[in-house]
Design an enzyme around this catalytic site. Structure first.
Site: not given
Length: 485
Positions: A78, A153, A177
């Site tokens: 990420k 996210s 997330s």
């Protein structure tokens, strides 16, 4: 058949038997990215040159006795987890050209395990969002149906695994997330106990809530990855000095005698019928394997959403104050004085959702409102944590849906922040309490979109979560279903 249809242990065996090479795995990843990335848009940056060079280096070591299970495995990271020399943007124009000069602790650990970083994954800007539509560059799409969001996210992290672009990925979880996009994309995502995994090198959103965790195709692979990244880190003051057990040892398929709590609040108002029915069906599966379940109450969970947005936005307001054009990130050219530099840099560099949360947090921390809002939110957080502890005094795990509904369409909720925030009503309490939780596939809803089962455990008891998740996974076939991208 893709090589990534195999588990980590199967691929490890194939490598040791020299049936495949590390280069084969890396090329499989980049070929798949070339085939589907224009549609999925899971990646922000690729690291092809270094990945191929590392694969060639590792190919010479195939068969060595000290090669661990993650040797040569391709991974995506990420884009809020710093990677030395590899662009890290947090999906924000504020950090569009930021090249870190060090690796996050989790990246160091994965490099030590000889994994290969394929690239950096798209996300909601600074991890603020539930659909990946808040990325400062472009929105990731759900591989199951490109008209739908992948969640957020960590939408890029979940979508890349679901699309077969990487074997597994790292995400971060502040209010759901990891788990929410894992549910939307039909993969496995775990938020570890707060303090289980080092946050050193994670660009902070809300420091008391953030945790890095793994997203994978199977529970077993998830356990391998968590095993590799867990443990005390002296570079992170919140890292816990708690022994990391052998997560694989408990993957026996046996849940006989397990006591399951099902909060009535997690099956009540605001939870869709499809999510509710999928959980009840999952409970029947576990009941048939010898587990028992009872309905319980987490009475303060109804306050979790408001509590979370007050606390997380307050912490974000403080954490993001460092991005002012002086040292980090972009710098506005439209300045006449220092005040202009601060104001214009932040106005131009941050997106709307980040600005919204900074404003909310600054308000909550301001003189005259601190006691009325921030301090009371902290008190409610304690009550929520106590609710979990009271339930865990009599039960081994808590089970419910990961999300109230399956994924929604791109653009459907982007103009309604409160409706968007409500997607996380079932995951946020877990972060406020600091306990671990996993999402595993448990069915499909409208338009064949995946649903997730959330299994919540006691502090630092990821082993029991994995035990239950693995048993359910092996008794069903949801994890074998693939997006037909």
């Amino acid at each position: 058949m893709s090589l990534f249809d195999h588990s980590v242990s199967e691929l490890h065996k194939k490598l040791n038997n020299k049936e495949i090479s590390v280069t084969d795995l890396v090329e499989e990843s980049y070929k798949r990215i070339a085939d589907v990335e224009d549609n999925v848009k899971a990646f922000l940056t690729l690291d092809e040159e270094n990945a191929r060079a590392k694969a060639k280096e590792l190919d010479a070591k195939i068969g060595a006795e000290d090669n661990g299970l993650l040797f040569g495995m391709p991974i995506g990271v990420k884009d809020n987890i710093v990677t030395n020399g590899l662009r890290t943007t947090c999906a924000s124009k504020m950090l569009a050209n930021f090249d870190p000069i060090y690796d996050a602790t989790v990246v160091q650990k994965l490099k030590a395990a000889d994994t290969i970083t394929i690239g950096k994954l798209n996300m909601d800007e600074f991890a603020m969002g539930s659909s990946n539509e808040n990325s400062g560059f472009y929105a990731t799409k759900n591989p199951w149906n490109l008209d739908y969001v992948p969640g957020g996210s960590s939408g890029g992290s979940a979508a890349a695994v679901a699309a077969g672009e990487v074997l597994f990925s790292l995400g971060s979880d502040t209010g759901g997330s990891i788990r929410q996009p894992a549910a939307y994309c039909g993969v496995v995502g775990l938020k570890p106990t707060y303090g289980r995994v080092s946050r050193y090198g994670l660009v902070a959103f809300a420091s008391s809530l953030d945790q890095i965790g793994p997203i994978t195709r199977t529970v077993e692979d998830n356990a391998y990855l968590l095993q590799a990244i867990s443990g005390l880190d002296r570079m992170d003051a919140t890292s816990a000095n708690v022994e990391v057990g052998n997560y694989l040892a408990g993957l026996t398929g046996d849940v006989k005698g397990l006591r399951i709590a099902v909060p009535k609040e997690y099956l009540g108002e605001g939870v869709g019928e499809e999510a509710r029915e999928s959980v009840l069906a999952a409970l029947k599966v576990l009941e048939g394997m010898g587990a028992t379940w009872e309905e319980v109450s987490l009475p303060h969970s109804k306050y979790a959403l408001a509590t979370y947005y007050l606390l997380s936005s307050s912490e974000a307001s403080a954490n993001l104050s460092r991005f002012d054009g002086v040292r980090y990130g972009v710098r506005s050219d439209n300045v006449n004085n220092l005040l202009d530099l601060y104001k214009n840099t932040r106005s131009e560099g941050f997106g709307d959702e980040v600005k919204r949360r900074i404003m909310l947090g600054t308000f909550a921390l301001s003189s005259g409102y601190y006691d009325a809002y921030y301090k009371k939110a902290q008190q409610v957080r304690t009550l929520i944590k106590n609710d979990f502890e009271n339930v865990f005094a009599n039960y081994d795990v808590i089970i419910g849906p990961t999300t109230p509904t399956p994924a929604f369409k791109v653009g459907e909720k982007v103009d309604d922040p409160m409706t968007m925030y409500a997607n996380d009503i079932l995951t946020i309490p877990v972060n406020l309490a600091g306990v671990p939780a996993i999402s595993v596939p448990c069915g499909f809803g409208a338009n064949n979109m995946p649903l997730g089962l959330q299994i919540i455990g006691k502090h630092f008891d990821e082993a029991t979560i994995y035990r239950v998740a693995h048993a359910f996974e092996q008794a069903t076939d949801y994890h074998t279903k693939k997006a037909s991208l």
